[in-house]
Enzyme design. Structure first.
Site, PDB file in Angstrom:
ATOM      1  N   SER A   1       0.832  -1.202   0.000  1.00  0.00           N
ATOM      2  CA  SER A   1       0.000   0.000   0.000  1.00  0.00           C
ATOM      3  C   SER A   1       0.865   1.251   0.000  1.00  0.00           C
ATOM      4  O   SER A   1       0.369   2.344  -0.250  1.00  0.00           O
ATOM      5  CB  SER A   1      -0.870   0.041   1.261  1.00  0.00           C
ATOM      6  OG  SER A   1      -1.506  -1.183   1.473  1.00  0.00           O
TER       7      SER A   1
ATOM      8  N   HIS B   1      -2.209  -3.636  -6.530  1.00  0.00           N
ATOM      9  CA  HIS B   1      -2.791  -3.238  -5.247  1.00  0.00           C
ATOM     10  C   HIS B   1      -4.261  -3.643  -5.197  1.00  0.00           C
ATOM     11  O   HIS B   1      -5.124  -2.992  -5.801  1.00  0.00           O
ATOM     12  CB  HIS B   1      -2.628  -1.725  -5.059  1.00  0.00           C
ATOM     13  CG  HIS B   1      -3.024  -1.247  -3.701  1.00  0.00           C
ATOM     14  ND1 HIS B   1      -3.871  -0.190  -3.494  1.00  0.00           N
ATOM     15  CD2 HIS B   1      -2.699  -1.697  -2.475  1.00  0.00           C
ATOM     16  CE1 HIS B   1      -4.038  -0.009  -2.191  1.00  0.00           C
ATOM     17  NE2 HIS B   1      -3.333  -0.914  -1.559  1.00  0.00           N
TER      18      HIS B   1
ATOM     19  N   GLU C   1      -5.382  -1.705  -8.471  1.00  0.00           N
ATOM     20  CA  GLU C   1      -4.542  -0.645  -9.020  1.00  0.00           C
ATOM     21  C   GLU C   1      -3.252  -1.288  -9.540  1.00  0.00           C
ATOM     22  O   GLU C   1      -2.571  -2.001  -8.796  1.00  0.00           O
ATOM     23  CB  GLU C   1      -4.207   0.398  -7.955  1.00  0.00           C
ATOM     24  CG  GLU C   1      -5.405   1.239  -7.560  1.00  0.00           C
ATOM     25  CD  GLU C   1      -5.093   2.241  -6.453  1.00  0.00           C
ATOM     26  OE1 GLU C   1      -5.384   3.438  -6.638  1.00  0.00           O
ATOM     27  OE2 GLU C   1      -4.569   1.824  -5.397  1.00  0.00           O
TER      28      GLU C   1
ATOM     29  N   ASN D   1      -5.822   5.618  -2.273  1.00  0.00           N
ATOM     30  CA  ASN D   1      -5.437   6.035  -0.918  1.00  0.00           C
ATOM     31  C   ASN D   1      -5.098   7.514  -0.832  1.00  0.00           C
ATOM     32  O   ASN D   1      -5.288   8.142   0.208  1.00  0.00           O
ATOM     33  CB  ASN D   1      -4.270   5.192  -0.403  1.00  0.00           C
ATOM     34  CG  ASN D   1      -4.751   3.836   0.088  1.00  0.00           C
ATOM     35  OD1 ASN D   1      -5.921   3.673   0.399  1.00  0.00           O
ATOM     36  ND2 ASN D   1      -3.861   2.865   0.126  1.00  0.00           N
TER      37      ASN D   1
END
Ligand SMILES: NC(=O)c1ccc[n+]([C@@H]2O[C@H](COP(=O)([O-])OP(=O)(O)OC[C@H]3O[C@@H](n4cnc5c(N)ncnc54)[C@H](O)[C@@H]3O)[C@@H](O)[C@H]2O)c1
Length: 304
Positions: A130, A151, A163, A201
């Protein structure tokens, strides 16, 4: 050949997947890959974690049969497609490996070095990180063109997004292979540069941290903050519940990488979040975070 056709061609060729780390995310990725008909090897050095992961898949399969969403033969085939091992060498012939080990740069770099030595030259090595820059992992291999980020979102069997994190040296061919892999798992892939936070994020973390600060300052109760965003904005769960779901340690690591990269206070973890991590209150997976969770609920992953 159009990009879709190219993806399908790569997808047809991709049949063997290695997962490194059978925790929350690795187990979910293994489940999604097995459900897509791929052959999966799961490497995990901790025997108890390996067993937990195997049990999680079995329980998930049993639940799917009970609910009439799958028949017993399908589940047998799915369980048979996953091989659990504590010997990393069992991954020697996989076509794509996905590292889902703890969010620790040194651990991940060690794994990338090991996989680079072990895997066929053409294999793609992906990280589910992450927050660790892909460049920091690619630099520990002799194949930076075959290294990228994949991801996934939790719970992996349910969430449809992946992702694809494209490093400076990642080749187009590796990106196509990774996208084809994501499509084979029934996911939608979006591309993002190798920047802290990627797309989701970077947008999500300031919102979650604002909710933690609001709660910390006594602005509103945890329930009212969560219900406010559920009913006011149509979110499926409120921000504090989502923090617990993601894991507060994982979130703290993402905050640190965002602050390190962009030096902006909106990404900083509030003191309360840091104290909760220090006290082992990590969210669902530890049985408690902003809310309390029954241990068995915390341990069970998403069903098929
Ligand atoms: N939890 C989430 O919601 C989420 C979402 C997206 C990405 N991620 C990322 O996925 C990765 C894994 O997160 P998680 O929540 O599954 O963590 P986790 O702690 O549940 O699982 C990590 C697993 O890796 C194992 N491990 C430790 N050292 C290892 C090694 N050297 N080789 C192989 N395995 C090793 C651990 O025993 C553990 O079982 C992290 O990089 C995290 O940032 C997490």
């Amino acid at each position: 050949m159009g990009e879709d056709n190219a993806s399908q061609a790569v997808s047809a060729a991709l049949s063997t997947v290695g997962i490194v780390g059978a925790g929350f995310m690795g187990s979910g990725i293994a489940q999604a890959a097995a459900a897509a008909g791929l052959s999966v090897r799961v490497y995990e050095p901790d025997g108890r974690a390996l067993e937990r992961s195997r049990r999680r898949l079995e329980e998930s399969g049993e639940q799917a049969v009970r609910r009439g969403r799958a028949n017993a033969d399908d589940i047998d085939a799915l369980l048979g497609a996953v091989r659990y091992t504590s010997n990393v060498e069992d991954l020697h012939d996989v076509e794509i490996a996905i590292e889902a080990a703890p969010e620790d740069l040194r651990i991940k770099q060690g794994i990338f070095r090991e996989l680079d030595e072990l895997l066929p030259h053409a294999a793609v090595i992906a990280s589910n990180t992450s927050s660790v820059p892909i460049a920091e992992l690619a630099a520990h291999t002799k194949r930076p063109d075959r290294v990228l980020g994949l991801h996934f979102f939790s719970p992996v069997p349910v969430m449809r997004l992946v992702e694809v994190v494209v490093g400076l040296d990642t080749s187009r061919d590796a990106v196509s292979a990774a996208e084809a892999f994501a499509h084979a798992l029934g996911k939608t892939a979006i591309r993002t540069k190798d920047r802290a936070g990627f797309v989701v994020n970077m947008l999500l973390v300031p919102y979650l941290m604002a909710a933690v600060r609001m709660y910390e300052q006594g602005f509103a109760s945890r329930e009212d903050i969560d219900v406010g965003m559920q009913l006011g904005c149509g979110h499926p769960m409120g921000p504090l519940t989502l923090c617990d779901f993601i894991g507060l340690d994982v979130l703290q690591a993402v905050c640190e990488s965002l602050v390190g990269e962009f030096n902006s206070p909106e990404y900083a973890a509030p003191p309360l979040l840091k104290r909760m991590v220090a006290s082992g209150r990590l969210g669902r997976k530890s049985g408690g975070g902003f809310y309390e969770y029954a241990q068995e609920l915390a341990a069970v992953g998403a069903s098929l």
